[in-house]
Design an enzyme around this catalytic site. Structure first.
Site, PDB file in Angstrom:
ATOM      1  N   LYS A  22       4.064  11.546  -2.416  1.00 52.63           N
ATOM      2  CA  LYS A  22       3.251  12.143  -3.750  1.00 52.63           C
ATOM      3  C   LYS A  22       1.877  11.874  -3.764  1.00 52.63           C
ATOM      4  O   LYS A  22       0.688  12.589  -3.570  1.00 52.63           O
ATOM      5  CB  LYS A  22       3.712  11.344  -4.958  1.00 52.63           C
ATOM      6  CG  LYS A  22       2.530  11.659  -6.169  1.00 52.63           C
ATOM      7  CD  LYS A  22       3.336  10.828  -7.631  1.00 52.63           C
ATOM      8  CE  LYS A  22       2.829   9.446  -7.374  1.00 52.63           C
ATOM      9  NZ  LYS A  22       1.338   9.063  -7.916  1.00 52.63           N
ATOM     10  N   ASN A  23       1.384  10.586  -3.435  1.00 55.16           N
ATOM     11  CA  ASN A  23       0.043  10.236  -3.324  1.00 55.16           C
ATOM     12  C   ASN A  23      -0.744  10.950  -2.200  1.00 55.16           C
ATOM     13  O   ASN A  23      -2.065  11.260  -2.403  1.00 55.16           O
ATOM     14  CB  ASN A  23      -0.375   8.836  -3.051  1.00 55.16           C
ATOM     15  CG  ASN A  23       0.019   8.111  -4.417  1.00 55.16           C
ATOM     16  OD1 ASN A  23       0.188   8.684  -5.376  1.00 55.16           O
ATOM     17  ND2 ASN A  23       0.165   6.811  -4.480  1.00 55.16           N
ATOM     18  N   ARG A  93      -4.444  11.110 -13.135  1.00 55.70           N
ATOM     19  CA  ARG A  93      -5.654  10.634 -12.728  1.00 55.70           C
ATOM     20  C   ARG A  93      -6.191  11.003 -11.533  1.00 55.70           C
ATOM     21  O   ARG A  93      -7.462  11.423 -11.067  1.00 55.70           O
ATOM     22  CB  ARG A  93      -5.777   9.023 -12.531  1.00 55.70           C
ATOM     23  CG  ARG A  93      -5.932   8.424 -13.719  1.00 55.70           C
ATOM     24  CD  ARG A  93      -5.863   6.742 -13.313  1.00 55.70           C
ATOM     25  NE  ARG A  93      -6.801   6.403 -12.308  1.00 55.70           N
ATOM     26  CZ  ARG A  93      -8.069   6.086 -12.772  1.00 55.70           C
ATOM     27  NH1 ARG A  93      -8.480   5.765 -13.755  1.00 55.70           N
ATOM     28  NH2 ARG A  93      -8.838   5.605 -11.809  1.00 55.70           N
ATOM     29  N   CYS A 117      -5.650   3.356 -17.712  1.00 52.99           N
ATOM     30  CA  CYS A 117      -4.403   3.478 -17.241  1.00 52.99           C
ATOM     31  C   CYS A 117      -3.462   2.468 -17.410  1.00 52.99           C
ATOM     32  O   CYS A 117      -3.803   1.246 -17.763  1.00 52.99           O
ATOM     33  CB  CYS A 117      -4.570   3.594 -15.908  1.00 52.99           C
ATOM     34  SG  CYS A 117      -3.028   3.843 -14.972  1.00 52.99           S
ATOM     35  N   ARG A 122      -9.351   1.057 -14.336  1.00 50.52           N
ATOM     36  CA  ARG A 122      -9.522   1.614 -12.881  1.00 50.52           C
ATOM     37  C   ARG A 122     -10.792   2.472 -12.727  1.00 50.52           C
ATOM     38  O   ARG A 122     -10.967   3.244 -12.939  1.00 50.52           O
ATOM     39  CB  ARG A 122      -8.197   2.496 -12.513  1.00 50.52           C
ATOM     40  CG  ARG A 122      -6.981   1.892 -12.682  1.00 50.52           C
ATOM     41  CD  ARG A 122      -5.624   2.750 -12.611  1.00 50.52           C
ATOM     42  NE  ARG A 122      -5.542   3.191 -11.225  1.00 50.52           N
ATOM     43  CZ  ARG A 122      -4.420   3.786 -10.661  1.00 50.52           C
ATOM     44  NH1 ARG A 122      -3.516   4.323 -11.602  1.00 50.52           N
ATOM     45  NH2 ARG A 122      -4.161   4.024  -9.503  1.00 50.52           N
ATOM     46  N   PRO A 123     -11.560   1.323 -12.415  1.00 47.65           N
ATOM     47  CA  PRO A 123     -13.279   2.020 -12.176  1.00 47.65           C
ATOM     48  C   PRO A 123     -13.243   2.955 -11.205  1.00 47.65           C
ATOM     49  O   PRO A 123     -12.407   3.093 -10.219  1.00 47.65           O
ATOM     50  CB  PRO A 123     -14.008   0.657 -11.905  1.00 47.65           C
ATOM     51  CG  PRO A 123     -13.050  -0.443 -11.404  1.00 47.65           C
ATOM     52  CD  PRO A 123     -11.649  -0.008 -12.110  1.00 47.65           C
ATOM     53  N   ASP A 125     -16.421   3.388  -9.755  1.00 50.82           N
ATOM     54  CA  ASP A 125     -17.838   3.188  -9.153  1.00 50.82           C
ATOM     55  C   ASP A 125     -18.018   3.338  -7.889  1.00 50.82           C
ATOM     56  O   ASP A 125     -19.098   3.805  -7.323  1.00 50.82           O
ATOM     57  CB  ASP A 125     -18.342   1.723  -9.659  1.00 50.82           C
ATOM     58  CG  ASP A 125     -17.270   0.708  -9.030  1.00 50.82           C
ATOM     59  OD1 ASP A 125     -16.127   0.595  -9.516  1.00 50.82           O
ATOM     60  OD2 ASP A 125     -17.719  -0.122  -8.185  1.00 50.82           O
ATOM     61  N   GLN A 126     -17.152   3.149  -7.120  1.00 48.73           N
ATOM     62  CA  GLN A 126     -17.292   3.210  -5.623  1.00 48.73           C
ATOM     63  C   GLN A 126     -17.134   4.751  -5.061  1.00 48.73           C
ATOM     64  O   GLN A 126     -17.938   5.031  -4.168  1.00 48.73           O
ATOM     65  CB  GLN A 126     -16.067   2.518  -4.723  1.00 48.73           C
ATOM     66  CG  GLN A 126     -16.091   0.918  -4.910  1.00 48.73           C
ATOM     67  CD  GLN A 126     -17.455   0.318  -4.715  1.00 48.73           C
ATOM     68  OE1 GLN A 126     -17.935   0.640  -3.677  1.00 48.73           O
ATOM     69  NE2 GLN A 126     -17.927  -0.560  -5.439  1.00 48.73           N
ATOM     70  N   ASP A 305       2.495  -0.780  -5.276  1.00 47.30           N
ATOM     71  CA  ASP A 305       3.180  -0.044  -5.971  1.00 47.30           C
ATOM     72  C   ASP A 305       4.857  -0.280  -5.548  1.00 47.30           C
ATOM     73  O   ASP A 305       5.877   0.328  -6.073  1.00 47.30           O
ATOM     74  CB  ASP A 305       3.267   1.449  -5.027  1.00 47.30           C
ATOM     75  CG  ASP A 305       1.796   2.144  -5.890  1.00 47.30           C
ATOM     76  OD1 ASP A 305       1.441   1.540  -6.856  1.00 47.30           O
ATOM     77  OD2 ASP A 305       1.512   3.345  -5.256  1.00 47.30           O
ATOM     78  N   ARG A 397       7.064  11.417 -12.865  1.00 47.75           N
ATOM     79  CA  ARG A 397       5.824  11.754 -12.355  1.00 47.75           C
ATOM     80  C   ARG A 397       5.959  11.517 -10.819  1.00 47.75           C
ATOM     81  O   ARG A 397       5.300  12.266  -9.961  1.00 47.75           O
ATOM     82  CB  ARG A 397       4.665  10.891 -12.889  1.00 47.75           C
ATOM     83  CG  ARG A 397       4.280  11.162 -14.190  1.00 47.75           C
ATOM     84  CD  ARG A 397       3.190  10.249 -14.841  1.00 47.75           C
ATOM     85  NE  ARG A 397       2.337   9.783 -13.503  1.00 47.75           N
ATOM     86  CZ  ARG A 397       1.422   8.820 -13.326  1.00 47.75           C
ATOM     87  NH1 ARG A 397       1.808   7.773 -13.998  1.00 47.75           N
ATOM     88  NH2 ARG A 397       0.937   8.786 -12.133  1.00 47.75           N
TER      89      ARG A 397
HETATM   90  C1  UD1 Z   1      -4.090   4.700  -5.165  1.00 48.95           C
HETATM   91  C2  UD1 Z   1      -2.383   5.221  -5.732  1.00 48.95           C
HETATM   92  C3  UD1 Z   1      -2.006   4.176  -6.534  1.00 48.95           C
HETATM   93  C4  UD1 Z   1      -1.946   2.916  -5.654  1.00 48.95           C
HETATM   94  C5  UD1 Z   1      -3.177   2.203  -5.426  1.00 48.95           C
HETATM   95  C6  UD1 Z   1      -3.583   0.925  -4.469  1.00 48.95           C
HETATM   96  C7  UD1 Z   1      -2.804   7.423  -5.718  1.00 48.95           C
HETATM   97  C8  UD1 Z   1      -2.947   8.731  -6.417  1.00 48.95           C
HETATM   98  N1  UD1 Z   1      -2.858   6.255  -6.307  1.00 48.95           N
HETATM   99  O1  UD1 Z   1      -4.595   4.348  -6.465  1.00 48.95           O
HETATM  100  O2  UD1 Z   1      -0.485   4.615  -6.582  1.00 48.95           O
HETATM  101  O3  UD1 Z   1      -1.403   1.705  -6.545  1.00 48.95           O
HETATM  102  O4  UD1 Z   1      -4.026   3.215  -4.612  1.00 48.95           O
HETATM  103  O5  UD1 Z   1      -2.519   1.319  -3.415  1.00 48.95           O
HETATM  104  O6  UD1 Z   1      -3.084   7.295  -4.527  1.00 48.95           O
HETATM  105  N2  UD1 Z   1     -11.608   0.121  -7.571  1.00 48.95           N
HETATM  106  C9  UD1 Z   1     -12.984  -0.240  -7.939  1.00 48.95           C
HETATM  107  N3  UD1 Z   1     -13.735   0.815  -7.779  1.00 48.95           N
HETATM  108  C10 UD1 Z   1     -13.613   1.930  -7.680  1.00 48.95           C
HETATM  109  C11 UD1 Z   1     -12.089   2.309  -6.924  1.00 48.95           C
HETATM  110  C12 UD1 Z   1     -11.273   1.381  -7.005  1.00 48.95           C
HETATM  111  O7  UD1 Z   1     -13.016  -1.507  -8.367  1.00 48.95           O
HETATM  112  O8  UD1 Z   1     -14.435   2.693  -7.417  1.00 48.95           O
HETATM  113  C13 UD1 Z   1     -10.634  -1.217  -7.231  1.00 48.95           C
HETATM  114  C14 UD1 Z   1      -9.405  -0.699  -8.266  1.00 48.95           C
HETATM  115  O9  UD1 Z   1      -9.645  -1.143  -9.817  1.00 48.95           O
HETATM  116  C15 UD1 Z   1      -8.296  -1.604  -7.771  1.00 48.95           C
HETATM  117  C16 UD1 Z   1      -8.551  -1.429  -6.349  1.00 48.95           C
HETATM  118  O10 UD1 Z   1      -9.934  -1.007  -6.246  1.00 48.95           O
HETATM  119  O11 UD1 Z   1      -8.317  -2.979  -8.162  1.00 48.95           O
HETATM  120  C17 UD1 Z   1      -7.685  -0.431  -5.444  1.00 48.95           C
HETATM  121  O12 UD1 Z   1      -7.885   0.685  -6.125  1.00 48.95           O
HETATM  122  P1  UD1 Z   1      -7.606   2.136  -5.403  1.00 48.95           P
HETATM  123  O13 UD1 Z   1      -7.196   1.782  -4.130  1.00 48.95           O
HETATM  124  O14 UD1 Z   1      -8.823   2.732  -5.667  1.00 48.95           O
HETATM  125  O15 UD1 Z   1      -6.424   2.803  -6.180  1.00 48.95           O
HETATM  126  P2  UD1 Z   1      -6.301   4.386  -6.661  1.00 48.95           P
HETATM  127  O16 UD1 Z   1      -6.750   5.224  -5.445  1.00 48.95           O
HETATM  128  O17 UD1 Z   1      -6.649   4.521  -7.932  1.00 48.95           O
END
Ligand code: UD1
Length: 430
Positions: A22-23, A93, A117, A122-123, A125-126, A305, A397
């Site tokens: 899915k991801n 998302r 969420c 789930r920021p 910013d990156q 996950d 989902r």
């Molecule tokens: C994706 C997966 C989700 C999985 C997660 C971690 C999808 C659709 N979802 O979520 O199922 O649980 O990877 O393997 O693929 N963070 C920041 N700033 C940012 C982005 C992330 O601080 O801009 C932090 C998040 O809060 C979190 C960590 O980075 O603590 C990892 O998040 P991220 O890998 O981005 O998760 P998703 O891509 O949202």
């Protein structure tokens, strides 16, 4: 509202076929709109997240044709609208991937800021930092992210946190930037690699996916391709734990065993037999499993996950286990539900202390989110008596025909919509 009703206690035995990830598919579908030529994507899971994203892509003007249950043909030459509707982002998302895809191709995108969420804040910013580094102007106005650039220019980006979403989003935009981009401290998940492979099959020039550094040479246009999505390691891992928790014997087919190493290692550590084949894994457990400690980490570490699924298994193991969640802050919402089934789980901050019990008993519970919901189904399958799970819309989902695949392994589980159907199920199983 749909529910699952389960009569637990049967070991799961047999074979189960795993679908596409899915991801990976969510990102690949959005990347598919980066060319005006027709793209065919195969091995898509038929789950609600994917179907909602397809609707969102159709809504901005792309032509989507379903070839069969797991294959779509997408042509994005008809896209007219570069702003995505709030309804879609609210439901899913990952439609934030449309930012990277639209910005890369059209140099402009408008996507509502995803809200909170249920697994934690789930920021993004990156993601934004990466788009800005590529030369885009990014503003947040009226609840939406507006990104635009006269041109995107390759650059050197160092991510502050390892993020799957940011890695993929920046990679998509940079694929069509002018010049070279280097992204450091990137996520190494198999779905990051799959998205890079997909973009390369469309003519992108991306190297290093699967390592800490991704190098991209921007190209002007992308072209048509036919691509098959990688198997879903989280769906696979969920069945592996279902086999373990019910003391069953399951052959999980159509997987890449390498992607499952962290899960396999933990299953072996707690006493399961795990046998690897080229594209399948067999998990069996004949006696009560043992305790362990586990901490979630970015790939190749133990996946967040799969955290609720191992916790449910450890709730039945012999001894005290500690589960530490280091990616998302709110991922123990299943603990209270599990306690209602007789488990002994104490959550302190990002840690769950689990004292294994001899058995669980069925109860009426509700799925707090996608993976925790699947884990509670495993708990219901292992428990004595009847479990009713509410809010299974979360589970749908990400798991295609969950109840059907489980029934194929001997589980007594049914999707129901009323008390009458629950009573009927109880009568049927006697
Ligand atoms: C994706 C997966 C989700 C999985 C997660 C971690 C999808 C659709 N979802 O979520 O199922 O649980 O990877 O393997 O693929 N963070 C920041 N700033 C940012 C982005 C992330 O601080 O801009 C932090 C998040 O809060 C979190 C960590 O980075 O603590 C990892 O998040 P991220 O890998 O981005 O998760 P998703 O891509 O949202």
């Amino acid at each position: 509202m749909e529910q699952y009703v389960i009569r637990g206690g049967n070991p799961l035995v047999g074979e189960v076929e795993i679908g596409g990830a899915k991801n990976a598919a969510l990102a690949i579908l959005t990347a598919a709109i980066m060319t005006d030529e027709t793209v065919v994507i195969e091995n898509l899971p038929d789950v609600s997240d994917i179907n909602v994203l397809l609707e969102a892509i159709a809504e901005i003007g792309a032509t989507i044709e379903r070839v069969d249950r797991h294959t779509v043909r997408i042509n994005a030459s008809t896209i007219g609208d570069l702003s995505v509707d709030y309804e879609y982002i609210k439901k899913i998302r990952a439609s934030y991937y449309l930012l990277g895809a639209l910005l890369g191709k059209y140099k402009r995108a408008e996507v509502p800021l995803p809200g909170g969420c249920n697994i934690g804040s789930r920021p993004i910013d990156q993601h934004i930092k990466g788009f800005r580094a590529l030369g885009a102007k990014v503003e947040i106005k009226h609840g939406a992210i507006m990104a635009s650039a006269s041109e995107l220019r390759g650059t050197h980006i160092f991510l502050d946190v390892v993020s799957v979403g940011a890695t993929i989003n920046i990679m998509m935009a940079a694929a069509m930037a002018k010049g070279n981009t280097i992204i450091e401290n990137v996520a190494k998940e198999p779905h990051v690699v799959d998205v890079a492979n997909f973009l390369n099959s469309m003519g992108a020039n991306i190297k290093g996916a699967g390592t800490d550094v991704i190098r991209i040479k921007g190209v002007e246009t992308l072209h048509s391709t036919t691509y098959s999505v990688v198997p879903d390691m989280i769906e696979a891992g969920t069945y592996m734990f279902a086999a373990a928790a019910t003391k069953g014997d399951v052959l999980v087919k159509n997987v890449i065993p390498k992607h499952l190493e962290a899960t396999t290692a933990k299953l072996e550590e707690i006493g399961c037999d795990v046998e690897e084949f080229d594209d399948a894994i067999r998990v069996s457990a004949s006696k009560r499993l043992g305790r362990t400690h586990v901490k979630t980490q970015p790939y190749p570490g133990y996946p967040t996950d799969m955290q609720p699924q191992i916790a449910v298994t450890l709730a039945l193991a012999n001894g005290t286990s500690i589960v530490t969640e280091s990616i998302f802050e709110n991922r123990f919402k299943y603990a209270d539900e599990l306690t209602r089934m007789g488990a002994s789980v104490k959550v302190e901050g990002n840690t769950a202390i689990i004292d294994g019990v001899e058995g669980l008993t069925g109860a009426r519970i509700s799925a707090p989110d996608l993976r925790a919901g699947a884990a509670l189904v495993i708990a219901g399958l292992a428990a004595e008596g009847i479990t009713i799970i509410d809010d299974i819309v979360y589970i749908q989902r990400g798991y295609e025909d969950f109840e059907g695949k489980l029934r194929g392994l001997g589980a007594e589980i049914q999707r129901v919509t009323s008390e009458r159907e629950i009573q009927k199920f109880k009568l049927q199983i006697g």
